[in-house]
Design an enzyme around this catalytic site. Structure first.
Site, PDB file in Angstrom:
ATOM      1  N   ASN A 184       0.870  -1.183   0.000  1.00 40.77           N
ATOM      2  CA  ASN A 184       0.000   0.000   0.000  1.00 40.77           C
ATOM      3  C   ASN A 184       0.903   1.228   0.000  1.00 40.77           C
ATOM      4  O   ASN A 184       1.500   1.570   1.014  1.00 40.77           O
ATOM      5  CB  ASN A 184      -0.896  -0.024   1.253  1.00 40.77           C
ATOM      6  CG  ASN A 184      -1.760   1.222   1.343  1.00 40.77           C
ATOM      7  OD1 ASN A 184      -1.843   2.008   0.402  1.00 40.77           O
ATOM      8  ND2 ASN A 184      -2.402   1.408   2.485  1.00 40.77           N
ATOM      9  N   TRP A 185       0.974   1.870  -1.172  1.00 36.25           N
ATOM     10  CA  TRP A 185       1.873   3.018  -1.287  1.00 36.25           C
ATOM     11  C   TRP A 185       1.286   4.296  -0.678  1.00 36.25           C
ATOM     12  O   TRP A 185       1.987   5.304  -0.560  1.00 36.25           O
ATOM     13  CB  TRP A 185       2.199   3.275  -2.768  1.00 36.25           C
ATOM     14  CG  TRP A 185       3.210   2.321  -3.326  1.00 36.25           C
ATOM     15  CD1 TRP A 185       3.776   1.242  -2.692  1.00 36.25           C
ATOM     16  CD2 TRP A 185       3.788   2.363  -4.637  1.00 36.25           C
ATOM     17  NE1 TRP A 185       4.663   0.615  -3.528  1.00 36.25           N
ATOM     18  CE2 TRP A 185       4.691   1.276  -4.727  1.00 36.25           C
ATOM     19  CE3 TRP A 185       3.632   3.192  -5.742  1.00 36.25           C
ATOM     20  CZ2 TRP A 185       5.430   1.012  -5.877  1.00 36.25           C
ATOM     21  CZ3 TRP A 185       4.364   2.933  -6.888  1.00 36.25           C
ATOM     22  CH2 TRP A 185       5.259   1.855  -6.955  1.00 36.25           C
ATOM     23  N   LYS A 186       0.002   4.264  -0.357  1.00 36.66           N
ATOM     24  CA  LYS A 186      -0.666   5.464   0.186  1.00 36.66           C
ATOM     25  C   LYS A 186      -0.418   6.639  -0.770  1.00 36.66           C
ATOM     26  O   LYS A 186      -0.393   6.431  -1.983  1.00 36.66           O
ATOM     27  CB  LYS A 186      -0.191   5.730   1.618  1.00 36.66           C
ATOM     28  CG  LYS A 186      -0.303   4.473   2.491  1.00 36.66           C
ATOM     29  CD  LYS A 186      -0.013   4.691   3.948  1.00 36.66           C
ATOM     30  CE  LYS A 186      -0.129   3.355   4.692  1.00 36.66           C
ATOM     31  NZ  LYS A 186       0.013   3.473   6.125  1.00 36.66           N
TER      32      LYS A 186
ATOM     33  N   HIS B 138      -9.513   1.214   5.065  1.00 39.86           N
ATOM     34  CA  HIS B 138      -8.211   1.391   5.728  1.00 39.86           C
ATOM     35  C   HIS B 138      -8.388   2.390   6.877  1.00 39.86           C
ATOM     36  O   HIS B 138      -9.156   3.352   6.766  1.00 39.86           O
ATOM     37  CB  HIS B 138      -7.174   1.908   4.721  1.00 39.86           C
ATOM     38  CG  HIS B 138      -5.781   1.888   5.261  1.00 39.86           C
ATOM     39  ND1 HIS B 138      -5.324   2.847   6.137  1.00 39.86           N
ATOM     40  CD2 HIS B 138      -4.762   1.019   5.082  1.00 39.86           C
ATOM     41  CE1 HIS B 138      -4.073   2.569   6.468  1.00 39.86           C
ATOM     42  NE2 HIS B 138      -3.711   1.466   5.842  1.00 39.86           N
TER      43      HIS B 138
ATOM     44  N   GLU C 296      -6.741   4.803   7.871  1.00 38.05           N
ATOM     45  CA  GLU C 296      -6.518   6.210   7.521  1.00 38.05           C
ATOM     46  C   GLU C 296      -7.760   6.795   6.847  1.00 38.05           C
ATOM     47  O   GLU C 296      -8.087   7.969   7.037  1.00 38.05           O
ATOM     48  CB  GLU C 296      -5.271   6.326   6.622  1.00 38.05           C
ATOM     49  CG  GLU C 296      -4.000   6.108   7.438  1.00 38.05           C
ATOM     50  CD  GLU C 296      -2.835   5.549   6.658  1.00 38.05           C
ATOM     51  OE1 GLU C 296      -2.863   5.561   5.417  1.00 38.05           O
ATOM     52  OE2 GLU C 296      -1.875   5.079   7.300  1.00 38.05           O
TER      53      GLU C 296
ATOM     54  N   GLU D 133      -5.071  -4.604  10.751  1.00 36.98           N
ATOM     55  CA  GLU D 133      -4.044  -3.572  10.896  1.00 36.98           C
ATOM     56  C   GLU D 133      -4.285  -2.815  12.202  1.00 36.98           C
ATOM     57  O   GLU D 133      -5.070  -1.852  12.224  1.00 36.98           O
ATOM     58  CB  GLU D 133      -4.116  -2.589   9.717  1.00 36.98           C
ATOM     59  CG  GLU D 133      -3.748  -3.204   8.389  1.00 36.98           C
ATOM     60  CD  GLU D 133      -3.099  -2.172   7.466  1.00 36.98           C
ATOM     61  OE1 GLU D 133      -1.974  -2.425   7.024  1.00 36.98           O
ATOM     62  OE2 GLU D 133      -3.698  -1.114   7.216  1.00 36.98           O
TER      63      GLU D 133
ATOM     64  N   GLY E  81       2.958   2.491  10.831  1.00 35.73           N
ATOM     65  CA  GLY E  81       3.929   3.571  10.684  1.00 35.73           C
ATOM     66  C   GLY E  81       4.706   3.889  11.947  1.00 35.73           C
ATOM     67  O   GLY E  81       5.384   4.918  12.021  1.00 35.73           O
TER      68      GLY E  81
ATOM     69  N   SER F 298       3.808  -1.898  10.309  1.00 39.38           N
ATOM     70  CA  SER F 298       5.265  -1.967  10.511  1.00 39.38           C
ATOM     71  C   SER F 298       5.869  -3.314  10.091  1.00 39.38           C
ATOM     72  O   SER F 298       6.807  -3.809  10.731  1.00 39.38           O
ATOM     73  CB  SER F 298       5.625  -1.641  11.970  1.00 39.38           C
ATOM     74  OG  SER F 298       5.274  -0.294  12.249  1.00 39.38           O
TER      75      SER F 298
ATOM     76  N   GLY G 196       3.161  -1.127   4.215  1.00 42.61           N
ATOM     77  CA  GLY G 196       3.172   0.297   3.899  1.00 42.61           C
ATOM     78  C   GLY G 196       4.579   0.773   3.598  1.00 42.61           C
ATOM     79  O   GLY G 196       5.125   0.542   2.516  1.00 42.61           O
ATOM     80  N   GLY G 197       5.202   1.414   4.582  1.00 41.24           N
ATOM     81  CA  GLY G 197       6.499   2.058   4.392  1.00 41.24           C
ATOM     82  C   GLY G 197       7.546   1.198   3.695  1.00 41.24           C
ATOM     83  O   GLY G 197       8.237   1.673   2.777  1.00 41.24           O
TER      84      GLY G 197
HETATM   85  P1  13P Z   1       3.324   0.597   7.611  1.00 43.63           P
HETATM   86  O1  13P Z   1       3.812  -0.726   7.020  1.00 43.63           O
HETATM   87  O2  13P Z   1       4.066   1.773   7.108  1.00 43.63           O
HETATM   88  O3  13P Z   1       3.219   0.509   9.091  1.00 43.63           O
HETATM   89  O4  13P Z   1       1.821   0.798   7.056  1.00 43.63           O
HETATM   90  C1  13P Z   1       0.902  -0.224   7.211  1.00 43.63           C
HETATM   91  C2  13P Z   1      -0.307   0.113   6.434  1.00 43.63           C
HETATM   92  O5  13P Z   1      -1.055   0.996   6.794  1.00 43.63           O
HETATM   93  C3  13P Z   1      -0.548  -0.659   5.208  1.00 43.63           C
HETATM   94  O6  13P Z   1      -1.845  -0.466   4.742  1.00 43.63           O
END
Ligand code: 13P
Length: 254
Positions: free
Chosen positions: A11-13, A94, A96, A165, A171, A211, A232-233
């Site tokens: 997930n590149w956001k 998600h 967010e 999640e 993050g 994470s 994510g990251g």
């Molecule tokens: P991180 O891997 O950066 O913690 O993000 C997780 C995430 O929200 C994936 O959708």
């Protein structure tokens, strides 16, 4: 060997660009994985990604989907459009989006139905925040998210994924321990069993996100009810993401 095929989703956001698409896809060219692997870039890059896909096993995913089919809904992208752009799955709910864009369980339920009706694999995201975990209400929170987000859904043989999640792990660099992940995934599967029946629930994949990195991948994926990862990251570094996918693929046949 696990009976459910593992799945890894990046997930590149609101990150990345054409250069990251090129480098990421290039690193997957000609490689085979014993896992489904998808990247969810920002919408605008999906077509660019699609032009490279014939050379790799990657799938394109979407970070969101409109609850509407078409009409006067400024800024929305429909399931049909995503399908046309080459998408095979979409994230729904998600944390967010729930926290910053007012998404709720009822809206998620509509999106899950919409995705299913267009043959997009819905990946419904659920998870508790730090306060809820400390107050010992994690199971209540997840139960509500699952019951309401999946209300009146008849899968009719179609596939669906759940992504657990925990918000406190997103993050922060503080991933859930494998033990916590397994406990929660087991709980989620029990709820899915109540909703869809045991046989269906046994076939559904439950992903962990928060994470995830190349250091904790093996231990997390080693848990019996952890069937995949939502990254994510770490997915913004093509080499790092590739290593995670390779580890998952190796574990699938171990
Ligand atoms: P991180 O891997 O950066 O913690 O993000 C997780 C995430 O929200 C994936 O959708």
């Amino acid at each position: 060997m696990k009976q459910r095929k593992p799945i890894v989703i990046a997930n590149w956001k609101l990150n990345g660009g054409l250069d990251l698409i090129c480098v990421s896809v290039a690193s997957f060219i000609g490689k085979h994985f014993n896992a489904d692997i998808a990247i969810c870039p920002p919408y605008i890059y999906m077509r660019d990604m699609m032009t490279f896909l014939q050379f790799s096993e990657l799938h394109i995913g979407s970070q969101n989907v409109s609850r509407f089919e078409s009409g006067a809904y400024t800024g929305e992208t429909s399931a049909q459009m995503l399908k046309e752009a080459g998408c095979s799955l979409c994230l729904i709910g998600h944390s967010e989006r729930r926290a910053m864009f007012g998404e709720n369980n009822e809206g998620c339920q509509i999106k899950v139905c919409t995705a299913l009706s267009h043959d997009l694999l819905p990946v419904l995201c659920v998870g508790e925040n730090q306060q809820q975990r400390e107050a010992n209400i994690t199971e209540d929170v997840l139960n509500t998210q699952l019951r309401e987000g999946l209300a009146n859904i008849d899968l009719q043989g179609k596939d669906l994924c759940i992504a657990y999640e925990p918000i406190w792990a997103i993050g922060t660099g503080l991933a859930a321990t494998p033990k916590i992940a397994q406990e929660v995934h087991q709980f989620i599967r029990a709820q899915l069993s109540d909703i869809f029946g045991a046989e269906t629930a046994n076939g559904l994949r439950i992903l962990y996100g928060g994470s995830v990195n190349k250091i904790n991948t093996r231990e997390l994926l080693g848990q019996p009810d952890v069937d995949g990862l939502l990254v994510g990251g770490a997915s913004l570094d093509p080499g790092h993401f590739l290593t995670i996918c390779e580890q998952v693929s190796e574990l699938a046949i171990a």
